[in-house]
Design a protein around this motif. Sequence first.
Motif, short mmCIF file in Angstrom:
data_model
loop_
_atom_site.label_atom_id
_atom_site.label_comp_id
_atom_site.label_asym_id
_atom_site.label_seq_id
_atom_site.Cartn_x
_atom_site.Cartn_y
_atom_site.Cartn_z
N UNK A 119 -6.43 23.17 97.16
CA UNK A 119 -7.89 23.10 97.05
C UNK A 119 -8.52 23.86 98.20
N UNK A 120 -9.48 24.70 97.89
CA UNK A 120 -10.23 25.43 98.91
C UNK A 120 -11.61 25.74 98.32
N UNK A 121 -12.61 25.03 98.76
CA UNK A 121 -13.93 25.19 98.16
C UNK A 121 -15.02 24.86 99.15
N UNK A 122 -16.21 25.36 98.89
CA UNK A 122 -17.38 24.89 99.60
C UNK A 122 -18.48 24.55 98.60
N UNK A 123 -19.28 23.57 98.96
CA UNK A 123 -20.35 23.04 98.12
C UNK A 123 -21.67 23.19 98.86
N UNK A 124 -22.68 23.68 98.16
CA UNK A 124 -23.99 23.88 98.77
C UNK A 124 -25.08 23.15 97.98
N UNK A 125 -25.96 22.47 98.69
CA UNK A 125 -27.08 21.76 98.09
C UNK A 125 -28.37 22.45 98.53
N UNK A 126 -29.21 22.78 97.55
CA UNK A 126 -30.44 23.53 97.82
C UNK A 126 -31.69 22.82 97.27
N UNK A 127 -32.79 23.04 97.94
CA UNK A 127 -34.12 22.79 97.38
C UNK A 127 -34.65 24.14 96.90
N UNK A 128 -35.07 24.21 95.64
CA UNK A 128 -35.46 25.49 95.03
C UNK A 128 -36.96 25.57 94.79
N UNK A 129 -37.49 26.78 94.94
CA UNK A 129 -38.88 27.07 94.60
C UNK A 129 -38.88 28.23 93.61
N UNK A 130 -38.92 27.94 92.29
CA UNK A 130 -38.96 29.02 91.29
C UNK A 130 -40.39 29.46 90.99
N UNK A 131 -40.55 30.76 90.78
CA UNK A 131 -41.83 31.34 90.37
C UNK A 131 -41.52 32.29 89.22
N UNK A 149 -38.18 33.94 79.74
CA UNK A 149 -38.77 33.59 81.03
C UNK A 149 -37.99 34.32 82.12
N UNK A 150 -38.69 35.00 83.00
CA UNK A 150 -38.02 35.68 84.10
C UNK A 150 -38.76 35.39 85.39
N UNK A 151 -38.01 35.32 86.48
CA UNK A 151 -38.69 34.95 87.71
C UNK A 151 -37.87 35.22 88.97
N UNK A 152 -38.39 34.68 90.06
CA UNK A 152 -37.83 34.83 91.39
C UNK A 152 -37.69 33.44 91.99
N UNK A 153 -36.55 33.18 92.62
CA UNK A 153 -36.31 31.84 93.15
C UNK A 153 -35.93 31.87 94.63
N UNK A 154 -36.65 31.09 95.43
CA UNK A 154 -36.31 30.85 96.83
C UNK A 154 -35.52 29.56 96.91
N UNK A 155 -34.45 29.55 97.69
CA UNK A 155 -33.62 28.35 97.82
C UNK A 155 -33.35 28.07 99.29
N UNK A 156 -33.57 26.81 99.68
CA UNK A 156 -33.35 26.41 101.07
C UNK A 156 -32.17 25.45 101.14
N UNK A 157 -31.17 25.81 101.94
CA UNK A 157 -29.95 25.03 102.07
C UNK A 157 -30.21 23.76 102.88
N UNK A 158 -29.94 22.60 102.27
CA UNK A 158 -30.16 21.33 102.97
C UNK A 158 -28.86 20.64 103.37
N UNK A 159 -27.74 21.03 102.71
CA UNK A 159 -26.45 20.43 103.07
C UNK A 159 -25.32 21.29 102.51
N UNK A 160 -24.25 21.43 103.28
CA UNK A 160 -23.07 22.15 102.79
C UNK A 160 -21.80 21.45 103.26
N UNK A 161 -20.74 21.61 102.50
CA UNK A 161 -19.46 20.99 102.84
C UNK A 161 -18.32 21.92 102.43
N UNK A 162 -17.30 21.99 103.28
CA UNK A 162 -16.10 22.76 103.00
C UNK A 162 -14.91 21.81 102.91
N UNK A 163 -14.02 22.07 101.93
CA UNK A 163 -12.85 21.21 101.72
C UNK A 163 -11.62 22.08 101.51
N UNK A 164 -10.57 21.77 102.29
CA UNK A 164 -9.30 22.50 102.18
C UNK A 164 -8.16 21.49 102.11
#
Length: 231
Positions: A119-131, A149-164
């Motif tokens: 196992x080798x992975x990372x997980x990211x949690x974001x708050x998104x602002x789609x327009x 529907x087409x748009x642009x999305x800003x995402x702010x990382x609030x938590x990340x984790x890596x597992x090996x």
Amino acid sequence: MRFKLLILFFFTIFSAFAQEIEQPIKVVDSLYREDQFYFNFTYNKLQNFKGLSQTKFSPGICLGILRDMPVNKARTIAFATGLGYSINIYNNNLQETSTNSDTNSAYSYNLLSTADFTKNKFVQHYIDLPIEIRWRTSTAASHEFWRIYTGFKLSYLIYDQYKYVADGISISNNSNPDFNKLVYGCYLAAGYNTWNLYAYYGLKPIFKSVEINGEKINTTTFNIGLQFYIL
């Protein structure tokens, strides 16, 4: 006999009148709005770095709310903006090694062979602002329609984790400072009624100034899957 017939006639008329009253009155809302809530499920792929590869299926889940703002009289063209929450998982061969086990404040990186780990992975949690800008064939009387529907999305990382995990060794890190806190990209959702194809193309790398053998990791994400809308 006449009295009985009169009573029967009275109840027949009353029953018919009551049934007519009980029938719901359909009101057409000329100021309707569409697709206020959304949910998507995607396959996530890392790209733009030679040697970096996926090792398993890498899923993503995103949900949120959008404010639909029609701009024409037929309400077939609209803008929308809102707030969302997303989780992205990446099963890959990029190893994170903490160079300070006490604080996890610094990392080095290496590309592994898939035989080197289970196992080798990372997980990211974001708050998104789609327009987004919306085109659809909807009407006030029907919720089954085509949409693009087409748009642009800003995402702010609030938590990340890596597992090996490998050969009985398990390593877990979180809050990696090498990840960009703010990322962004373009997306497209298109389909009919319930089923809509969804694709997101990241424009900003998920890492800051991380290198492997002098080469900067400029990897971005490409996510593809299905998106569902609820009024």
